[in-house]
Design an enzyme around this catalytic site. Structure first.
Site, PDB file in Angstrom:
ATOM      1  N   THR A  93     -46.211-120.959 -44.585  1.00 21.25           N
ATOM      2  CA  THR A  93     -45.064-121.173 -43.706  1.00 21.25           C
ATOM      3  C   THR A  93     -45.464-120.892 -42.265  1.00 21.25           C
ATOM      4  OG1 THR A  93     -42.720-120.700 -43.402  1.00 21.25           O
ATOM      5  CG2 THR A  93     -44.058-118.869 -44.207  1.00 21.25           C
TER       6      THR A  93
ATOM      7  N   LYS B 231     -48.658-123.977 -40.890  1.00 22.04           N
ATOM      8  CA  LYS B 231     -48.574-125.204 -41.691  1.00 22.04           C
ATOM      9  C   LYS B 231     -49.526-126.322 -41.254  1.00 22.04           C
ATOM     10  CE  LYS B 231     -43.904-125.163 -43.514  1.00 22.04           C
ATOM     11  NZ  LYS B 231     -42.714-126.008 -43.630  1.00 22.04           N
TER      12      LYS B 231
ATOM     13  N   ASP C  72     -41.938-130.385 -48.992  1.00 28.29           N
ATOM     14  CA  ASP C  72     -40.614-130.445 -48.359  1.00 28.29           C
ATOM     15  C   ASP C  72     -39.917-131.786 -48.593  1.00 28.29           C
ATOM     16  OD1 ASP C  72     -40.583-127.882 -47.342  1.00 28.29           O
ATOM     17  OD2 ASP C  72     -41.548-128.452 -45.464  1.00 28.29           O
TER      18      ASP C  72
ATOM     19  N   GLY D 103     -41.178-130.445 -36.940  1.00 26.85           N
ATOM     20  CA  GLY D 103     -41.936-130.327 -38.185  1.00 26.85           C
ATOM     21  C   GLY D 103     -41.081-130.572 -39.421  1.00 26.85           C
TER      22      GLY D 103
ATOM     23  N   ASN E  17     -32.965-137.723 -31.944  1.00 25.44           N
ATOM     24  CA  ASN E  17     -33.469-136.450 -31.417  1.00 25.44           C
ATOM     25  C   ASN E  17     -33.067-136.286 -29.961  1.00 25.44           C
ATOM     26  OD1 ASN E  17     -34.971-134.066 -31.973  1.00 25.44           O
ATOM     27  ND2 ASN E  17     -36.581-134.824 -30.614  1.00 25.44           N
TER      28      ASN E  17
ATOM     29  N   THR F 158     -34.900-135.072 -27.575  1.00 24.88           N
ATOM     30  CA  THR F 158     -35.995-135.681 -26.814  1.00 24.88           C
ATOM     31  C   THR F 158     -36.347-136.990 -27.520  1.00 24.88           C
ATOM     32  OG1 THR F 158     -36.791-133.435 -26.455  1.00 24.88           O
ATOM     33  CG2 THR F 158     -38.281-135.227 -25.838  1.00 24.88           C
TER      34      THR F 158
ATOM     35  N   THR G 196     -32.525-130.224 -37.135  1.00 25.54           N
ATOM     36  CA  THR G 196     -32.707-129.482 -35.885  1.00 25.54           C
ATOM     37  C   THR G 196     -32.378-128.018 -36.181  1.00 25.54           C
ATOM     38  OG1 THR G 196     -30.431-129.500 -35.034  1.00 25.54           O
ATOM     39  CG2 THR G 196     -31.765-131.463 -34.611  1.00 25.54           C
TER      40      THR G 196
HETATM   41  P1  ATR Z   1     -38.999-127.340 -36.963  1.00 20.77           P
HETATM   42  O1  ATR Z   1     -40.399-127.162 -37.448  1.00 20.77           O
HETATM   43  O2  ATR Z   1     -38.017-126.366 -37.548  1.00 20.77           O
HETATM   44  O3  ATR Z   1     -38.528-128.738 -37.054  1.00 20.77           O
HETATM   45  P2  ATR Z   1     -39.446-127.739 -34.145  1.00 20.77           P
HETATM   46  O4  ATR Z   1     -40.659-128.543 -34.441  1.00 20.77           O
HETATM   47  O5  ATR Z   1     -39.473-126.759 -33.019  1.00 20.77           O
HETATM   48  O6  ATR Z   1     -39.046-126.875 -35.418  1.00 20.77           O
HETATM   49  O7  ATR Z   1     -38.210-128.725 -33.974  1.00 20.77           O
HETATM   50  C1  ATR Z   1     -36.922-128.304 -33.655  1.00 20.77           C
HETATM   51  C2  ATR Z   1     -35.995-129.517 -33.620  1.00 20.77           C
HETATM   52  O8  ATR Z   1     -34.678-129.078 -33.265  1.00 20.77           O
HETATM   53  C3  ATR Z   1     -36.406-130.552 -32.591  1.00 20.77           C
HETATM   54  O9  ATR Z   1     -36.035-131.825 -33.049  1.00 20.77           O
HETATM   55  C4  ATR Z   1     -35.558-130.139 -31.372  1.00 20.77           C
HETATM   56  O10 ATR Z   1     -35.322-131.180 -30.448  1.00 20.77           O
HETATM   57  P3  ATR Z   1     -36.371-131.478 -29.242  1.00 20.77           P
HETATM   58  O11 ATR Z   1     -37.493-132.271 -29.867  1.00 20.77           O
HETATM   59  O12 ATR Z   1     -35.604-132.261 -28.260  1.00 20.77           O
HETATM   60  O13 ATR Z   1     -36.828-130.135 -28.735  1.00 20.77           O
HETATM   61  C5  ATR Z   1     -34.277-129.762 -32.068  1.00 20.77           C
HETATM   62  N1  ATR Z   1     -33.445-128.879 -31.249  1.00 20.77           N
HETATM   63  C6  ATR Z   1     -33.644-127.562 -30.995  1.00 20.77           C
HETATM   64  N2  ATR Z   1     -32.650-127.063 -30.229  1.00 20.77           N
HETATM   65  C7  ATR Z   1     -31.794-128.100 -29.992  1.00 20.77           C
HETATM   66  C8  ATR Z   1     -30.556-128.245 -29.256  1.00 20.77           C
HETATM   67  N3  ATR Z   1     -30.009-127.205 -28.639  1.00 20.77           N
HETATM   68  N4  ATR Z   1     -29.963-129.461 -29.248  1.00 20.77           N
HETATM   69  C9  ATR Z   1     -30.515-130.503 -29.895  1.00 20.77           C
HETATM   70  N5  ATR Z   1     -31.661-130.433 -30.604  1.00 20.77           N
HETATM   71  C10 ATR Z   1     -32.307-129.259 -30.643  1.00 20.77           C
END
Ligand code: ATR
Length: 287
Positions: A67, A71, A107, A134, A154, A156, A199
């Protein structure tokens, strides 16, 4: 549980790791089936990952779950990857087969099996996945081949596009992408069958947040949230209130663990029992 000279060891590695539910889930299954296995958790710091994997070889540890934050980096230390892990570019399960270390990512199948607990037939269904990190990558690869239509939204948008294009190259599917905005959500959710939040929106301590306005939820939309802290996120609560079917992040955690269990033991996992063990453990911790 009797530990003998033949007991096989499985473990989870990560940092932090002490709150992991995996030992509880797997040991409940080993006990129930009378298997001579035990499962523990090891805190492994980033700069000790290579040594930890060498340790797996030297000690003949049968299986590892991997984890955060290992990963992706762990791939460098393995002998082989299964095709899905190669596509996803991440590993959450390692099998030690007579000294050959093989990496898997469970997953995707875990998410698929979670959805199947409420909807059997995914063919022709429209799935909207929120997030392109991820977690989204791991599940979107598998689910792209199971549903009729997949849209990744997303915050972004460039990350959503990169992920969709990567899946399309590898699977010859036609995954679409867009921005996680109210306007796009309104349009895409109108005819969607399943929504997955991949997210971190709604996760403790921001449990008052939700990625989707409740006005956009409907009774015939299945809503799946990968967040499991809190167990019922605001998104899931609002979905339940409009009569939608919901799937929580703990279901996902147990199902991905169940796939790992099968890889290590070759035995069909007692999923319901694992789920019960996980829920009881979480309940105990909240008391
Ligand atoms: P994980 O491995 O849990 O997916 P990550 O790679 O950091 O963690 O991804 C987090 C996801 O949550 C991303 O899609 C992020 O969007 P961005 O690519 O724009 O950063 C999304 N995310 C986190 N906080 C957010 C928020 N406040 N509003 C919308 N999306 C969010």
């Amino acid at each position: 549980m009797r530990i003998s000279g033949r007991t096989r060891l499985c473990a989870v590695i990560g940092d932090p790791i002490e709150h992991s539910l995996s030992p509880c889930i797997h040991n409940a299954a080993f006990r129930h089936l009378g298997l001579d296995y035990v499962y523990v958790a090891f805190r492994v710091r980033i700069d000790e990952l290579g040594e930890a994997i060498s340790g797996m070889r030297a000690l003949g540890i049968r299986g590892l779950n991997v984890t955060m934050p290992h990963k992706i980096r762990v791939i460098d230390y393995l002998d082989r990857l299964d095709e899905n892990a190669r596509n996803v570019g991440a590993v959450n399960t390692i099998l030690n087969e007579d000294g050959i270390l093989i990496g898997y990512d469970t997953d995707g199948v875990g998410a698929l099996n979670s959805i199947r607990t409420v909807t059997e037939d995914l063919e022709g269904k429209k799935l909207v996945v929120l997030g392109a990190g991820g977690a989204s990558r791991a599940i979107s690869f598998t689910l792209a081949s199971e549903v009729g239509e997949l849209v990744i939204l997303n915050r972004t948008v460039s990350r959503a596009r990169e992920l969709a294009e990567r899946i399309n190259r590898a699977t010859e599917r036609c995954v679409r992408w867009g921005e996680l905005s109210r306007q796009t959500l309104k349009r895409e959710l109108e005819d969607a069958d399943i929504l997955i939040n991949a997210t971190s929106v709604g996760m403790h301590p921001n449990s008052n947040e939700t990625p989707v306005d409740k006005e956009l939820l409907r009774a015939d939309l299945t809503v799946f949230d990968l967040v499991y802290n809190p167990l019922e996120t605001r998104l899931l609560r609002e979905a339940r209130n409009v009569g939608a079917k919901t799937i929580d992040g703990l279901t996902m955690l147990v199902h991905q663990g169940a796939v790992s269990f099968k890889i290590w033991t070759g035995i069909e996992p007692p999923v319901d029992l694992m789920m019960k063990a996980a829920r009881e453990e979480l309940k105990k911790r909240s008391e």
